[in-house]
Write an enzyme that holds these catalytic residues in place. Structure first.
Site, PDB file in Angstrom:
ATOM      1  CG  ASP A   1      -1.885  -1.142   1.265  1.00 49.75           C
ATOM      2  OD1 ASP A   1      -2.084  -1.672  -0.016  1.00 49.75           O
ATOM      3  OD2 ASP A   1      -2.500  -1.491   2.196  1.00 49.75           O
TER       4      ASP A   1
ATOM      5  CB  SER B   1     -19.409 -23.030 -28.454  1.00 47.00           C
ATOM      6  OG  SER B   1     -19.949 -23.521 -29.635  1.00 47.00           O
TER       7      SER B   1
ATOM      8  CE  LYS C   1     -18.668 -26.023 -21.073  1.00 45.94           C
ATOM      9  NZ  LYS C   1     -19.064 -24.915 -20.678  1.00 45.94           N
TER      10      LYS C   1
HETATM   11  S1  IVH Z   1     -11.810 -23.948 -24.918  1.00 46.19           S
HETATM   12  C1  IVH Z   1     -12.101 -23.735 -29.146  1.00 46.19           C
HETATM   13  N1  IVH Z   1     -11.691 -24.590 -22.168  1.00 46.19           N
HETATM   14  O1  IVH Z   1     -17.219 -23.170 -22.401  1.00 46.19           O
HETATM   15  C2  IVH Z   1     -12.285 -24.040 -27.694  1.00 46.19           C
HETATM   16  N2  IVH Z   1     -13.687 -23.467 -22.907  1.00 46.19           N
HETATM   17  O2  IVH Z   1     -18.633 -23.954 -25.382  1.00 46.19           O
HETATM   18  C3  IVH Z   1     -12.915 -22.944 -26.845  1.00 46.19           C
HETATM   19  N3  IVH Z   1     -15.101 -22.943 -21.112  1.00 46.19           N
HETATM   20  O3  IVH Z   1     -17.980 -20.222 -23.661  1.00 46.19           O
HETATM   21  C4  IVH Z   1     -13.119 -22.792 -25.410  1.00 46.19           C
HETATM   22  N4  IVH Z   1     -14.025 -23.704 -19.316  1.00 46.19           N
HETATM   23  O4  IVH Z   1     -16.318 -19.807 -21.839  1.00 46.19           O
HETATM   24  C5  IVH Z   1     -12.595 -24.113 -23.363  1.00 46.19           C
HETATM   25  N5  IVH Z   1     -11.283 -25.132 -19.948  1.00 46.19           N
HETATM   26  C6  IVH Z   1     -12.117 -24.470 -20.919  1.00 46.19           C
HETATM   27  C7  IVH Z   1     -13.438 -23.666 -20.421  1.00 46.19           C
HETATM   28  C8  IVH Z   1     -14.008 -23.479 -21.501  1.00 46.19           C
HETATM   29  C9  IVH Z   1     -15.064 -23.055 -19.809  1.00 46.19           C
HETATM   30  C10 IVH Z   1     -16.292 -22.175 -21.704  1.00 46.19           C
HETATM   31  C11 IVH Z   1     -15.976 -21.127 -22.635  1.00 46.19           C
HETATM   32  C12 IVH Z   1     -16.869 -21.297 -23.753  1.00 46.19           C
HETATM   33  C13 IVH Z   1     -17.547 -22.441 -23.349  1.00 46.19           C
HETATM   34  C14 IVH Z   1     -17.338 -23.465 -24.662  1.00 46.19           C
END
Ligand code: IVH
Length: 702
Positions: free
Chosen positions: A44, A89, A126
């Site tokens: 700080d 996605s 995820k």
């Molecule tokens: S990879 C090409 N890794 O899941 C792949 N996505 O449908 C791109 N998400 O909206 C995504 N954890 O925000 C990836 N470990 C992870 C993830 C992840 C969450 C979410 C991401 C996206 C959705 C994919």
């Protein structure tokens, strides 16, 4: 008299750069590496010094300065951002055999025969937040954008800059264009603290405020705030999981070969990458990961709604390609549904540790996210009335990562007849004392205090809890017996229990008694934060307990702190400060603390047992560094001498124990190994910052 000394522009410029670098290093240590080395007060002080210099020389303020995280005026609307590389996605699979399906498909599509080796995958959580693309140009964060429709998102840079885990400036070895993709989310403890603050604001009559349903909603709301000052009060976190646009290899960009190595490199550049990102071999490896994380899900500290399996080799990813808007090399294996319908069998009232009466819905048992749910807390009378929950109602229950299931809403259309509206009892259901609701409070409380056995039981359970001193095996059935038989009337009684005492209890074999005694013994090695949390001081959750421990370092200092001193602690307001002070003002509470310490409770997290102030250690003490390549201005020997003078150790080879690799030009295999192991790589400038901060600390703390 004007005390501001004349300052030389060149000196100011250099001091600004030094201070910013120092603060960046400490932000990285504190927010990303979770290994702070500087007392908060010192951080700080340096921060205030930087603010002061910048206030004197506003022309020298740059957007990547640590002081500029919250800046600018509220926006009218979000600008649109076109993603240079679309944000895709992932295909979702909820079946138990998702890992086998995925592995079989990948093997087929790669043309692998039966005797071909297992495919190497990366398995990741995820994360249940929002996808974010962070664009860096020449090492500075220039844009943060939401996913939107995958092609065009919203520019939320102003809010994302407030996330301390996201670097505003990267080390000098990053490619000129770098888009890092990942998830913005809210940790569960931050979410709980946020909702606690909201609850207090609402109780204080602020009708513009509301409670957030879950961490994801709270995070989404914060990201889409038009006013960065509001966003900054909603603590967000970030995990990186991939890349968007990056300078191509033929223009000097990085040549990654595997997804795992890529993530480790991002980590070395200062981005948070979850420790749960792991390699896994074949379907068996994926399944083992899914099961392991499923078991730990409630302890992760953040919500996940499944796992993501990805092919590790980037060459194999390229061969597999895409189908419509989804990569063929990844799949999301989602957990079972988190929301289900059931009916309310009864509404009971439970008595908590502080005498709070909580209505609880008894439900027709239902499977939610793989767990049988039979109860849901309804929080307080106002909540029951707001949701209009009545006996026999059909309701939606949700398990949001938390162990405690939540009743989301009533399907009013399904209601048959018109059952009675819920009323809170006027007497404590456990001890019969009067139950009252004080003006301005939402909760009813039993006035029985320690006379009320329910309150005593809850105090013991809280102390024994996973986030407190953790006494394994001490569950509610056992606590009921210990309190009802009079063996445990207060917390220190726990540590006086003997084999003979325990053998008098129902269903307590010698072995279980010994296990409990062992668990009690083990719980004595705890941390100051866990202990303070375990005391069950009103309004002191685990994050407040951690803040107290960090700020004061010793229990004696916390106990002696005045309300004014308590108010100096980040995130502690007048209500909490008063509650802590009042708690330690009670002689019987001090006696409980004294007896617990006398029973042998010690801190195992390195905090001094009784010291009264913190002496900052040498900046590199306990750190192991490896030098590789040619540094711009320091010879190997000079660098080694400086590091050793600052308390560090220099070794020849990179191992998991290495803290930093200092890389210069023509760095060789040591750099590759550091990246594979995910070790922080720094250049000479950052090394000088680390050493320079040693000088700052040494000369300025008097
Ligand atoms: S990879 C090409 N890794 O899941 C792949 N996505 O449908 C791109 N998400 O909206 C995504 N954890 O925000 C990836 N470990 C992870 C993830 C992840 C969450 C979410 C991401 C996206 C959705 C994919």
């Amino acid at each position: 008299m004007n005390t501001t000394p004349e300052i030389h522009p060149q000196w100011v410029h250099q001091s600004l750069l030094d201070l910013r670098n120092t603060l960046r290093v400490h932000e990285l240590r504190y927010y990303v590496l979770d290994a702070p080395t500087l007392p908060d007060a010192e951080y700080d002080r340096l921060f205030a010094q930087l603010q002061d210099l910048e206030a004197r020389c506003p022309d020298l303020i740059t957007p990547d300065s640590p002081t500029q995280r919250v800046g600018g005026q509220p926006l009218q609307a979000f600008a649109q951002v076109h993603h240079a590389v679309s944000m895709l996605s992932i295909r979702t699979d909820t079946q138990a055999i998702a890992a086998h399906h995925f592995d079989a498909r990948i093997r087929r599509e790669l043309g692998f025969g039966d005797d071909a080796p297992s495919v190497l995958f990366v398995a990741e959580p995820k994360f249940d937040g929002l996808a974010m693309s962070l664009r860096y140009e020449n090492g500075s964060l220039v844009c943060a954008a939401t996913r939107g429709d995958g092609e065009t998102g919203e520019d939320v840079t102003h809010n994302i800059r407030t996330i301390r885990q996201i670097p505003l400036r990267l080390p000098s070895n990053v490619p000129p264009v770098l888009e890092v993709r990942g998830e913005v989310y809210m940790r569960r403890d931050d979410f709980d603290a946020l909702n606690e603050r909201q609850r207090r604001r609402i109780a204080g009559g602020d009708h513009g405020e509301r409670l957030f349903a879950n961490p994801r909603n709270a995070a989404a709301g914060a990201v889409r705030q038009l006013d960065p000052a509001v966003a900054a009060q909603r603590p967000l976190s970030f995990f990186a999981y991939g890349l968007g646009q990056v300078t191509p290899v033929d223009q000097g960009g990085p040549a990654f070969v595997s997804h795992y190595a890529l993530l480790q490199t991002l980590k070395s550049w200062g981005f948070p990458v979850s420790d749960w990102v792991q390699t896994a071999l074949g379907a068996t490896g994926l399944l083992a990961y899914y099961q392991a994380i499923g078991l730990q899900r409630d302890r992760l500290g953040f919500d996940i709604d499944g796992v993501v399996y990805k092919v590790d080799s980037l060459e194999q990813q390229r061969l597999l390609g895409f189908v419509s808007r989804e990569p063929r090399w990844a799949v999301a294996h989602k957990f079972a549904a988190q929301e289900m319908l059931t009916t309310v069998l009864a509404i009971d009232v439970q008595v908590g540790r502080t005498g709070r009466l909580t209505p609880v819905a008894r439900l027709t048992p239902v499977q939610v996210g793989g767990v049988t749910v039979t109860n849901a807390t309804l929080h307080n009378e106002a909540e029951v009335l707001r949701k209009d929950i009545r006996l026999g109602d059909t309701v939606i229950v949700r398990r949001a990562g938390d162990v405690i299931p939540e009743l989301v809403s009533v399907l009013v259309d399904h209601r048959t007849g018109s059952p009675d509206v819920f009323v809170m009892p006027h007497q404590c259901p456990a001890c019969g004392s009067a139950a009252i609701r004080l003006d301005g409070e939402v909760d009813h409380r039993c006035t029985g205090g320690l006379f009320c056995s329910a309150q005593r039981k809850q105090a013991v359970l809280h102390f024994a809890g996973r986030r407190a001193v953790e006494i394994e095996g001490l569950g509610d059935k056992l606590v009921d017996q210990l309190v009802d038989t009079g063996l445990v009337a207060c917390l220190p009684d726990l540590y006086r229990l003997t084999q003979a005492d325990l053998s008098r209890l129902d269903r307590m074999a010698e072995k279980s008694a010994q296990n409990l005694l062992d668990a009690l013994q083990k719980s004595k090695q705890t941390t100051l934060a866990r202990f303070v949390f375990g005391l069950g001081i009103l309004h002191v959750g685990i994050s407040t307990a951690k803040a107290l421990a960090r700020h004061f370092s010793t229990l004696e200092a916390i106990m002696a702190a005045s309300t004014e001193q308590l108010l100096q602690v980040t995130d502690i307001g007048p209500v909490v400060a008063l509650s802590v002070r009042t708690f330690f003002d009670q002689a019987h509470n001090r006696e409980v603390v004294h007896q617990l310490r006398a029973a042998g409770i010690v801190w195992a997290d390195g905090l001094p047992a009784t010291a009264t102030h913190v002496v900052p250690a040498l900046p590199l003490s306990g750190k192991t560094l490896v030098l590789t390549g040619t540094l711009p201005s320091l010879t190997r020997n000079a660098a080694r001498t400086l590091i050793e003078a600052a308390g560090g150790k220099v070794t020849d080879s990179v191992s998991p124990k290495t803290d930093y690799v200092v890389a210069g030009t023509e760095a060789g295999s040591k750099l590759d190994r550091a990246q594979t192991l995910g070790i922080t790589v720094i250049d000479e400038a950052l090394l000088r910052t680390l050493l320079g901060d040693f000088d700052l600390v040494r000369t300025d703390v008097q």
